[in-house]
Motif scaffolding. Structure first.
Motif, PDB file in Angstrom:
ATOM      1  N   LEU A  25       4.428  -9.649  -5.125  1.00 12.30           N
ATOM      2  CA  LEU A  25       4.807  -8.326  -4.640  1.00 12.30           C
ATOM      3  C   LEU A  25       6.163  -7.993  -5.248  1.00 12.30           C
ATOM      4  N   ALA A  26       6.312  -6.786  -5.799  1.00 12.87           N
ATOM      5  CA  ALA A  26       7.601  -6.315  -6.275  1.00 12.87           C
ATOM      6  C   ALA A  26       8.152  -5.425  -5.171  1.00 12.87           C
ATOM      7  N   ILE A  27       9.294  -5.807  -4.624  1.00 11.76           N
ATOM      8  CA  ILE A  27       9.856  -5.150  -3.443  1.00 11.76           C
ATOM      9  C   ILE A  27      11.221  -4.539  -3.767  1.00 11.76           C
ATOM     10  N   ASN A  28      11.523  -3.390  -3.178  1.00 15.79           N
ATOM     11  CA  ASN A  28      12.836  -2.752  -3.165  1.00 15.79           C
ATOM     12  C   ASN A  28      13.284  -2.233  -4.532  1.00 15.79           C
ATOM     13  N   PRO A  29      12.992  -0.968  -4.835  1.00 15.09           N
ATOM     14  CA  PRO A  29      13.375  -0.405  -6.142  1.00 15.09           C
ATOM     15  C   PRO A  29      14.869  -0.481  -6.469  1.00 15.09           C
ATOM     16  N   LEU A  30      15.745  -0.450  -5.463  1.00 15.48           N
ATOM     17  CA  LEU A  30      17.178  -0.476  -5.745  1.00 15.48           C
ATOM     18  C   LEU A  30      17.696  -1.872  -6.098  1.00 15.48           C
ATOM     19  N   PHE A  31      17.048  -2.900  -5.595  1.00 15.58           N
ATOM     20  CA  PHE A  31      17.411  -4.281  -5.895  1.00 15.58           C
ATOM     21  C   PHE A  31      16.102  -5.063  -5.973  1.00 15.58           C
ATOM     22  N   PRO A  32      15.315  -4.849  -7.055  1.00 16.93           N
ATOM     23  CA  PRO A  32      13.952  -5.363  -7.110  1.00 16.93           C
ATOM     24  C   PRO A  32      13.838  -6.882  -7.168  1.00 16.93           C
ATOM     25  N   LEU A  33      13.136  -7.406  -6.189  1.00 14.82           N
ATOM     26  CA  LEU A  33      12.871  -8.836  -6.123  1.00 14.82           C
ATOM     27  C   LEU A  33      11.366  -9.050  -6.010  1.00 14.82           C
ATOM     28  N   GLN A  34      10.916 -10.211  -6.477  1.00 15.27           N
ATOM     29  CA  GLN A  34       9.494 -10.525  -6.368  1.00 15.27           C
ATOM     30  C   GLN A  34       9.281 -11.560  -5.265  1.00 15.27           C
ATOM     31  N   HIS A  35       8.170 -11.396  -4.567  1.00 16.08           N
ATOM     32  CA  HIS A  35       7.822 -12.254  -3.438  1.00 16.08           C
ATOM     33  C   HIS A  35       6.386 -12.736  -3.593  1.00 16.08           C
ATOM     34  N   GLY A  36       6.117 -13.937  -3.099  1.00 19.33           N
ATOM     35  CA  GLY A  36       4.759 -14.460  -3.103  1.00 19.33           C
ATOM     36  C   GLY A  36       3.924 -13.811  -1.999  1.00 19.33           C
ATOM     37  N   ILE A  37       2.620 -13.812  -2.179  1.00 18.79           N
ATOM     38  CA  ILE A  37       1.697 -13.239  -1.193  1.00 18.79           C
ATOM     39  C   ILE A  37       1.092 -14.370  -0.378  1.00 18.79           C
ATOM     40  N   ALA A  38       1.089 -14.211   0.941  1.00 22.03           N
ATOM     41  CA  ALA A  38       0.544 -15.232   1.830  1.00 22.03           C
ATOM     42  C   ALA A  38      -0.918 -14.966   2.172  1.00 22.03           C
ATOM     43  N   ASP A  39      -1.248 -13.715   2.495  1.00 27.01           N
ATOM     44  CA  ASP A  39      -2.592 -13.428   2.989  1.00 27.01           C
ATOM     45  C   ASP A  39      -2.911 -11.953   2.825  1.00 27.01           C
ATOM     46  N   VAL A  40      -4.173 -11.630   3.029  1.00 27.65           N
ATOM     47  CA  VAL A  40      -4.660 -10.255   3.054  1.00 27.65           C
ATOM     48  C   VAL A  40      -5.273 -10.049   4.430  1.00 27.65           C
ATOM     49  N   ILE A  41      -4.745  -9.091   5.183  1.00 35.81           N
ATOM     50  CA  ILE A  41      -5.178  -8.874   6.564  1.00 35.81           C
ATOM     51  C   ILE A  41      -5.662  -7.435   6.716  1.00 35.81           C
ATOM     52  N   ALA A  42      -6.824  -7.251   7.306  1.00 39.17           N
ATOM     53  CA  ALA A  42      -7.347  -5.911   7.599  1.00 39.17           C
ATOM     54  C   ALA A  42      -7.296  -5.693   9.110  1.00 39.17           C
ATOM     55  N   VAL A  43      -6.716  -4.562   9.530  1.00 38.69           N
ATOM     56  CA  VAL A  43      -6.620  -4.245  10.960  1.00 38.69           C
ATOM     57  C   VAL A  43      -7.023  -2.790  11.191  1.00 38.69           C
ATOM     58  N   LYS A  44      -7.511  -2.516  12.397  1.00 36.59           N
ATOM     59  CA  LYS A  44      -7.863  -1.151  12.786  1.00 36.59           C
ATOM     60  C   LYS A  44      -6.735  -0.562  13.612  1.00 36.59           C
ATOM     61  N   ASP A  45      -6.433   0.731  13.368  1.00 34.65           N
ATOM     62  CA  ASP A  45      -5.438   1.400  14.198  1.00 34.65           C
ATOM     63  C   ASP A  45      -6.120   1.962  15.445  1.00 34.65           C
ATOM     64  N   ALA A  46      -5.382   2.687  16.265  1.00 34.33           N
ATOM     65  CA  ALA A  46      -5.910   3.216  17.529  1.00 34.33           C
ATOM     66  C   ALA A  46      -7.076   4.172  17.324  1.00 34.33           C
ATOM     67  N   LEU A  47      -7.170   4.781  16.123  1.00 37.26           N
ATOM     68  CA  LEU A  47      -8.271   5.709  15.828  1.00 37.26           C
ATOM     69  C   LEU A  47      -9.439   5.033  15.121  1.00 37.26           C
ATOM     70  N   GLY A  48      -9.345   3.704  14.940  1.00 41.54           N
ATOM     71  CA  GLY A  48     -10.420   2.955  14.313  1.00 41.54           C
ATOM     72  C   GLY A  48     -10.371   2.926  12.795  1.00 41.54           C
ATOM     73  N   ARG A  49      -9.298   3.451  12.202  1.00 43.95           N
ATOM     74  CA  ARG A  49      -9.148   3.425  10.745  1.00 43.95           C
ATOM     75  C   ARG A  49      -8.622   2.056  10.322  1.00 43.95           C
ATOM     76  N   VAL A  50      -9.221   1.514   9.296  1.00 42.26           N
ATOM     77  CA  VAL A  50      -8.816   0.189   8.810  1.00 42.26           C
ATOM     78  C   VAL A  50      -7.756   0.346   7.725  1.00 42.26           C
ATOM     79  N   THR A  51      -6.736  -0.504   7.804  1.00 42.90           N
ATOM     80  CA  THR A  51      -5.716  -0.612   6.763  1.00 42.90           C
ATOM     81  C   THR A  51      -5.616  -2.076   6.382  1.00 42.90           C
ATOM     82  N   VAL A  52      -5.449  -2.330   5.080  1.00 39.96           N
ATOM     83  CA  VAL A  52      -5.314  -3.698   4.575  1.00 39.96           C
ATOM     84  C   VAL A  52      -3.839  -3.953   4.277  1.00 39.96           C
ATOM     85  N   TYR A  53      -3.335  -5.101   4.720  1.00 36.33           N
ATOM     86  CA  TYR A  53      -1.952  -5.501   4.478  1.00 36.33           C
ATOM     87  C   TYR A  53      -1.926  -6.754   3.615  1.00 36.33           C
ATOM     88  N   LEU A  54      -1.100  -6.724   2.562  1.00 32.36           N
ATOM     89  CA  LEU A  54      -0.812  -7.926   1.782  1.00 32.36           C
ATOM     90  C   LEU A  54       0.466  -8.487   2.390  1.00 32.36           C
TER      91      LEU A  54
END
Length: 91
Positions: A25-54
């Motif tokens: 993951l490339a994070i923070n445009p003002l001070f860009p650092l790279q981070h490793g990815i741990a997992d991919v998680i899919a969750v539903k919000d209160a309206l039932g819409r799914v969002t995927v998080y890295l």
């Protein structure tokens, strides 16, 4: 503002590279650092819409390479300034 990246977009882009290539993951445009990815998680919000998080694994991998920050538009391309030879170094 561009539309959000979808799972289909991510799969398409990742399918174009060697499957054994590390992903960061490339994070923070003002001070860009790279981070490793741990997992991919899919969750539903209160309206039932799914969002995927890295999710980030907590390991900062160092600065993002300049060619990445230029490609995503965080920074302008730059070159290191030329160093003038001093009179002392020339002796």
């Amino acid at each position: 503002m561009s539309s959000p990246l979808t799972a289909r977009d991510l799969i398409d882009r990742l399918s174009a590279v060697d499957p054994d290539t590390p992903v960061r993951l490339a994070i923070n445009p003002l001070f860009p650092l790279q981070h490793g990815i741990a997992d991919v998680i899919a969750v539903k919000d209160a309206l039932g819409r799914v969002t995927v998080y890295l999710t980030e694994n907590g390991e900062q991998q160092g600065p993002v390479p300049p060619e990445v920050t230029v490609a995503v538009g965080w920074h302008e391309p730059t070159e290191a300034p030329r160093r003038a030879r001093s009179a002392i170094a020339a002796q």
